[in-house]
Write an enzyme that holds these catalytic residues in place. Structure first.
Site, PDB file in Angstrom:
ATOM      1  N   ASP A 248       2.089  47.165  49.724  1.00  0.00           N
ATOM      2  CA  ASP A 248       2.139  46.635  48.258  1.00  0.00           C
ATOM      3  C   ASP A 248       3.282  47.185  47.571  1.00  0.00           C
ATOM      4  O   ASP A 248       3.622  48.032  47.358  1.00  0.00           O
ATOM      5  CB  ASP A 248       0.911  47.230  47.437  1.00  0.00           C
ATOM      6  CG  ASP A 248       0.533  46.483  46.348  1.00  0.00           C
ATOM      7  OD1 ASP A 248      -0.493  45.783  46.469  1.00  0.00           O
ATOM      8  OD2 ASP A 248       1.168  46.808  45.260  1.00  0.00           O
ATOM      9  N   ILE A 249       4.056  46.137  47.101  1.00  0.00           N
ATOM     10  CA  ILE A 249       5.469  46.450  46.433  1.00  0.00           C
ATOM     11  C   ILE A 249       5.021  47.113  45.047  1.00  0.00           C
ATOM     12  O   ILE A 249       4.345  46.735  44.195  1.00  0.00           O
ATOM     13  CB  ILE A 249       6.267  45.278  46.044  1.00  0.00           C
ATOM     14  CG1 ILE A 249       6.351  44.644  47.109  1.00  0.00           C
ATOM     15  CG2 ILE A 249       7.408  45.478  45.378  1.00  0.00           C
ATOM     16  CD1 ILE A 249       7.038  43.057  47.007  1.00  0.00           C
ATOM     17  N   ASN A 256       8.873  41.043  37.433  1.00  0.00           N
ATOM     18  CA  ASN A 256       8.538  39.849  36.731  1.00  0.00           C
ATOM     19  C   ASN A 256       8.667  40.024  35.425  1.00  0.00           C
ATOM     20  O   ASN A 256       9.633  39.040  34.714  1.00  0.00           O
ATOM     21  CB  ASN A 256       7.189  39.280  37.194  1.00  0.00           C
ATOM     22  CG  ASN A 256       7.146  38.561  38.423  1.00  0.00           C
ATOM     23  OD1 ASN A 256       8.034  38.262  39.202  1.00  0.00           O
ATOM     24  ND2 ASN A 256       5.952  38.802  39.240  1.00  0.00           N
ATOM     25  N   ASP A 265      10.726  36.188  42.700  1.00  0.00           N
ATOM     26  CA  ASP A 265      10.325  35.428  43.938  1.00  0.00           C
ATOM     27  C   ASP A 265      11.572  35.933  45.055  1.00  0.00           C
ATOM     28  O   ASP A 265      11.268  36.034  46.117  1.00  0.00           O
ATOM     29  CB  ASP A 265      10.763  33.884  43.511  1.00  0.00           C
ATOM     30  CG  ASP A 265       9.417  33.407  42.983  1.00  0.00           C
ATOM     31  OD1 ASP A 265       8.447  33.891  42.946  1.00  0.00           O
ATOM     32  OD2 ASP A 265       9.487  32.114  42.563  1.00  0.00           O
ATOM     33  N   GLU A 292       1.976  40.447  45.505  1.00  0.00           N
ATOM     34  CA  GLU A 292       2.895  41.511  46.035  1.00  0.00           C
ATOM     35  C   GLU A 292       2.271  42.416  47.306  1.00  0.00           C
ATOM     36  O   GLU A 292       2.789  43.115  47.549  1.00  0.00           O
ATOM     37  CB  GLU A 292       3.438  42.469  45.058  1.00  0.00           C
ATOM     38  CG  GLU A 292       2.586  43.334  44.589  1.00  0.00           C
ATOM     39  CD  GLU A 292       1.767  42.843  43.381  1.00  0.00           C
ATOM     40  OE1 GLU A 292       1.106  43.505  42.332  1.00  0.00           O
ATOM     41  OE2 GLU A 292       1.356  41.533  43.118  1.00  0.00           O
TER      42      GLU A 292
END
Length: 377
Positions: A248-249, A256, A265, A292
Site C-alpha cells: 500500500d503506497i 493526489n 497516476d 493505491e
C-alpha cells in the site's frame, strides 16, 4: 474443448485445426470406395469368374477403411505429432485414391466389366468431386489424390486415343476443372482459418483487457480473484508454499491532493514499474487490487524468500523516491507478507485476511515497513 485448451501460436493453431478438419472430413470416405467396388464387381458380367480379384479388392478397401477409422488424432498439440498424423492420413487417403484409380483402369480394359463401366465412371466422378471440395486443407495432397483417381484410367485410354477421343477430352476437361476447384476450395479454407484465428486473437485480447488494469498494465482485482484460489489449489496439490505480498503506497491521498490526479497516476505507474523490476520471476503475478493497493502472488516461494524480495523492494523504493515533472518527492510503501503452508491447510480467504491484517499493522506502526502475517492458527 474450451478456448483455453486451444494452441495459442498461429502456426500450431493452423496445424491443429487442419488435423481436426482432416479427421472429420475424411472419416467416412473409405466406406464409399468399398461400396462402389462392390457395385462394380457385383454388376459385372461374371462376378464369380473374378472371385479372387473381387475378394482381394474388397479386402484392400476394407483394410484401408479400418485403418482410417482407427487412426485417431493425438491427444496433445505437439506439432511433430500432428504432422506425423497428417502424413499418415494423407498416405491412407492417397492409397484409397490409387486403389480406385486402378479399379477404374481395370474396368476399362476388361470385357467382363463392360456392364459396370458406367458405375465405375460415375463413382470416379463422385469421389473426385467430393475430394475437391472436402479435402481442401492441403492443396498439394488433395490434388495428388485427384490425379491418382484419374491417371490410371487415362493411361489405359491413351494407347487407343483415336477410339476414345471423346472420353479422353471429357476426362481431361473435368480433371482440370476439379484441380481448379480444389485450388479455390483450398484458398477459401485458408481464408476461413485466418478469420477464425483473428476472432480467437481478438477474444484473447478482450479477455486480457478484462483482467488488466488499464493504468499500470498489471493484473486487476478480477484477475486476482480468479488466480488466487487456483494457485492456492495448485500449491495444496503439489505440497508447495504460496506467498502473498500486499503493498500500500503511503500517504497516496496527499499526492493526489497536493499535486493533482495526473501526478498521482504517474506515481502509480512508476510504482508498478518498480514492482516489475523487483518481482521479475516468470511465476510471480503482479496485480493492482484497487486505488493505491497492490499485490504479488508468488507460487513455490517460502516465507523467508518472499520477505527478502519484498523488503528489498521496500528499501529501494524508500531510497530512490519518485520524480515527476522535474520534481523529486519521497515515495514509500507499507507491506504485509504471508505464506500458505499446505501442511497447515486453510483457505485463500484466510491467507488474504492474515496478510491484510499484517499490512494494517505495518501502517499502524508508522508505515514504510514490512510486517509478517501471523501463522495459520
Amino acid at each position: 474443448m474450451t478456448d483455453a485448451d486451444l494452441p495459442r501460436a498461429p502456426n500450431a493453431f493452423r496445424l491443429w485445426r487442419e488435423a481436426q478438419h482432416t479427421q472429420s472430413r475424411t472419416r467416412l470416405g473409405g466406406i464409399y470406395y468399398l461400396l462402389a467396388w462392390l457395385l462394380v464387381w457385383g454388376f459385372s458380367a461374371a462376378p464369380g469368374a473374378h472371385l479372387l480379384l473381387g475378394l482381394g479388392t474388397t479386402a484392400f478397401f476394407s483394410l484401408i477403411l479400418i485403418l482410417r477409422w482407427l487412426h485417431r488424432l493425438p491427444a496433445g498439440h505437439a506439432e511433430s505429432d500432428l504432422r506425423r498424423w497428417l502424413d499418415l492420413q494423407a498416405w491412407l487417403v492417397c492409397g484409397n485414391a490409387l486403389g480406385w484409380g486402378l479399379v477404374q483402369a481395370w474396368t476399362l480394359q476388361t470385357i467382363d466389366f463392360a456392364p459396370s463401366q458406367s458405375i465405375a465412371a460415375i463413382s470416379t466422378i463422385a469421389i473426385s468431386a467430393a475430394m475437391a471440395f472436402t479435402f481442401s486443407m492441403d492443396r498439394s495432397r488433395g490434388a495428388l489424390a485427384i490425379l491418382l483417381l484419374y491417371l490410371p484410367g487415362l493411361a489405359v485410354l491413351l494407347p487407343d486415343a483415336a477410339a476414345h477421343l471423346g472420353e479422353l477430352a471429357t476426362l481431361a476437361l473435368y480433371l482440370s476443372y476439379l484441380l481448379l476447384a480444389q485450388s479455390r476450395s483450398h484458398r477459401e479454407y485458408c481464408n476461413t482459418l485466418d478469420l477464425e484465428l483473428q476472432l480467437l486473437e481478438q477474444r484473447e485480447r478482450m479477455e486480457a483487457l478484462g483482467h488488466t488494469d488499464g493504468l499500470t498494465q498489471l493484473g486487476n482485482r478480477h484477475r486476482f480473484n480468479s488466480l488466487f484460489p487456483a494457485l492456492l489449489a495448485n500449491a495444496l496439490r503439489h505440497g508447495s508454499p504460496l506467498s502473498l505480498v500486499l503493498l500500500d503506497i503511503d500517504f497516496f491521498k496527499k499526492v493526489n491532493d497536493e499535486y493533482g490526479h495526473a501526478v498521482g497516476d504517474e506515481c502509480l505507474r512508476a510504482f508498478a514499474e518498480r514492482m516489475c523490476r523487483a518481482f521479475r520471476r516468470d511465476s510471480d503475478a503482479l496485480l493492482r487490487l484497487g486505488g493505491e493497493e497492490f499485490g504479488v502472488l508468488m507460487p513455490d516461494t517460502p516465507l523467508e524468500q518472499a520477505r527478502q524480495l519484498a523488503e528489498s523492494f521496500r528499501a529501494e523504493l524508500a531510497a530512490s523516491g519518485f520524480s515527476c515533472q522535474q520534481q523529486w518527492m519521497p515515495l514509500t510503501a507499507s507491506l504485509g507478507v504471508g505464506t500458505y503452508d499446505p501442511l497447515r491447510g486453510g483457505s485463500a480467504e484466510a491467507l488474504y485476511k492474515r496478510v491484510d491484517d499484517a499490512l494494517y499493522r505495518a501502517k499502524e506502526a508508522g508505515r514504510d515497513r514490512l510486517v509478517l502475517a501471523q501463522p495459520e492458527g
